[in-house]
Scaffold this motif. Sequence first.
Motif, PDB file in Angstrom:
ATOM      1  N   THR A  25       5.175  -5.815  -8.629  1.00  0.00           N
ATOM      2  CA  THR A  25       6.139  -5.490  -7.577  1.00  0.00           C
ATOM      3  C   THR A  25       5.431  -5.064  -6.291  1.00  0.00           C
ATOM      4  OG1 THR A  25       6.268  -3.247  -8.477  1.00  0.00           O
ATOM      5  CG2 THR A  25       7.953  -4.813  -9.178  1.00  0.00           C
ATOM      6  N   HIS A  26       4.144  -4.771  -6.390  1.00  0.00           N
ATOM      7  CA  HIS A  26       3.326  -4.382  -5.244  1.00  0.00           C
ATOM      8  C   HIS A  26       1.996  -5.080  -5.399  1.00  0.00           C
ATOM      9  CE1 HIS A  26       0.790  -1.780  -2.685  1.00  0.00           C
ATOM     10  NE2 HIS A  26       1.903  -1.476  -2.051  1.00  0.00           N
ATOM     11  N   ASN A  28      -0.963  -3.973  -5.298  1.00  0.00           N
ATOM     12  CA  ASN A  28      -2.078  -3.215  -5.872  1.00  0.00           C
ATOM     13  C   ASN A  28      -1.653  -2.352  -7.049  1.00  0.00           C
ATOM     14  OD1 ASN A  28      -3.984  -4.129  -3.890  1.00  0.00           O
ATOM     15  ND2 ASN A  28      -3.045  -2.711  -2.429  1.00  0.00           N
ATOM     16  N   HIS A  30      -2.323   1.428  -9.012  1.00  0.00           N
ATOM     17  CA  HIS A  30      -2.668   2.775  -8.555  1.00  0.00           C
ATOM     18  C   HIS A  30      -3.345   3.587  -9.657  1.00  0.00           C
ATOM     19  CE1 HIS A  30       0.805   4.228 -10.781  1.00  0.00           C
ATOM     20  NE2 HIS A  30       1.634   3.513 -10.047  1.00  0.00           N
ATOM     21  N   LYS A  74      13.330 -10.475  -6.689  1.00  0.00           N
ATOM     22  CA  LYS A  74      12.206 -10.906  -5.872  1.00  0.00           C
ATOM     23  C   LYS A  74      12.007 -12.410  -6.052  1.00  0.00           C
ATOM     24  CE  LYS A  74       9.561  -6.589  -5.785  1.00  0.00           C
ATOM     25  NZ  LYS A  74       9.504  -6.474  -4.326  1.00  0.00           N
ATOM     26  N   ASN A  82       1.530 -11.281  -5.274  1.00  0.00           N
ATOM     27  CA  ASN A  82       1.066  -9.984  -5.773  1.00  0.00           C
ATOM     28  C   ASN A  82       0.242 -10.144  -7.053  1.00  0.00           C
ATOM     29  OD1 ASN A  82       2.338  -8.602  -3.714  1.00  0.00           O
ATOM     30  ND2 ASN A  82       4.131  -8.066  -4.915  1.00  0.00           N
ATOM     31  N   LYS A 210       4.642   2.290  -7.678  1.00  0.00           N
ATOM     32  CA  LYS A 210       4.351   1.187  -6.748  1.00  0.00           C
ATOM     33  C   LYS A 210       5.392   1.105  -5.641  1.00  0.00           C
ATOM     34  CE  LYS A 210       4.092  -2.177  -9.842  1.00  0.00           C
ATOM     35  NZ  LYS A 210       4.256  -1.509 -11.157  1.00  0.00           N
ATOM     36  N   SER A 211       6.608   1.580  -5.909  1.00  0.00           N
ATOM     37  CA  SER A 211       7.668   1.500  -4.903  1.00  0.00           C
ATOM     38  C   SER A 211       7.558   2.594  -3.848  1.00  0.00           C
ATOM     39  CB  SER A 211       9.043   1.586  -5.585  1.00  0.00           C
ATOM     40  OG  SER A 211       9.199   2.845  -6.231  1.00  0.00           O
ATOM     41  N   PRO A 213       4.549   3.504  -1.800  1.00  0.00           N
ATOM     42  CA  PRO A 213       3.134   3.294  -1.450  1.00  0.00           C
ATOM     43  C   PRO A 213       2.498   4.430  -0.672  1.00  0.00           C
ATOM     44  CG  PRO A 213       4.583   1.837  -0.171  1.00  0.00           C
ATOM     45  CD  PRO A 213       5.423   2.441  -1.249  1.00  0.00           C
ATOM     46  N   TRP A 218      -4.373   4.297  -4.540  1.00  0.00           N
ATOM     47  CA  TRP A 218      -4.556   2.928  -5.005  1.00  0.00           C
ATOM     48  C   TRP A 218      -5.974   2.710  -5.512  1.00  0.00           C
ATOM     49  CZ3 TRP A 218      -0.014   0.808  -5.548  1.00  0.00           C
ATOM     50  CH2 TRP A 218       1.019   1.196  -4.700  1.00  0.00           C
TER      51      TRP A 218
END
Length: 390
Positions: A25-26, A28, A30, A74, A82, A210-211, A213, A218
Amino acid sequence: MLGDLRSALASGERQLRIKQGFDPTHANLHLGHAISLRKLRKLSQWGHEIVLIVGDWTTQIGDPTDKEISRPMKSRDEVMANAKTYLDQFHLIVPRENARVVLQDEWYGKFGLRDVIELSSRFTAQQMLAREEFRKRMEKKTPIPLKDLLYPLLQAYDSVAIKADVEFGGTDQLFNILAGRELQEMLGQPPQSVFIVPMLEGLDGDQMHKSKPATAIWLVDPPNEIYGKVMSIDDKLMPHYYEWATELPMEEVRTMLDALARKDLHPREAKRKLARTITTELHSAAAAEEAEREFDRVHKEGNAPAEVTNIVLTPEPATLTLRGEIPEIGIVDLLVGASLEKSKAAARRVVEQGGVKVDGARADVGTLVAANGDVLIQVGKRRAARVSFR
């Protein structure tokens, strides 16, 4: 379940297939993801097979975990963009030996409507709606799209598709992982063992996600940012970070936390060690030392970061306030006008989090800056600009 896993590991009779999935969903991963990835690395070193699943199909639905509203769908192009970055980031921690990365498309790309109906028939609506997130939505009369009910089924089938012996996941994934175990039994496979790890807090004290940031650390953050972010966490989070976000031996961790509790160790020194340790583990000892020197240069000596951008700004008249002879501009408008933040919402957020300084003094949302001459603006630990007004 834990007993089954302990017995299987202790016997050493066969290589276990150990699974964890990640939804891209992102772009990167973390520091919270590193908790389970480090354990997977150890299991890989013991000779077990690690299967890292990139959820290219589940991401298009959106995991309902911890969400009281449905996530927007998405596009596949966004998801795959991603996913490409995940492949390298997995291997920042988990070695390529004994590990493979697979996309769900290997099995869902061949699924037809009949397969979806067959999978859906294995569970009841009541089972899905018993999930806490769905229960909350029902109480609030918030819509529950049918696609959200499919998410646990798709994650569960991943375990069937690869014949997983063990599934790793965060505490937020327990429902989905148990569904995988149940589905395996239904289809004649041995049920996977479950290994759950805790969630790590972000810079705001809530779950690192991830939602969000702006509050995450990261894996690909440069050393200075990692060090500075760790130094900014609340002191009360240090025990959890020491135990789960580092690879320090537990005996050393307990000794340090005991000293901290007895006040034999100052919280700042404990946090400096924590920041050095995490930066070292994600980069190197040399990078951590340099990051600490830069942090001290900025915060102990009161200097700006080494790189300062020069910006000439002509403020919009509507952003100026005249209380005397010199016009003033609010800090939020200044950050946006100088392109230090993309929007007022983002600017307000970083100010409220205490991340902005004006000529070395921490700003709040009510800070006004004289719109003449020049001023040094610091945003976070690494960004700084000298703004000249005209």
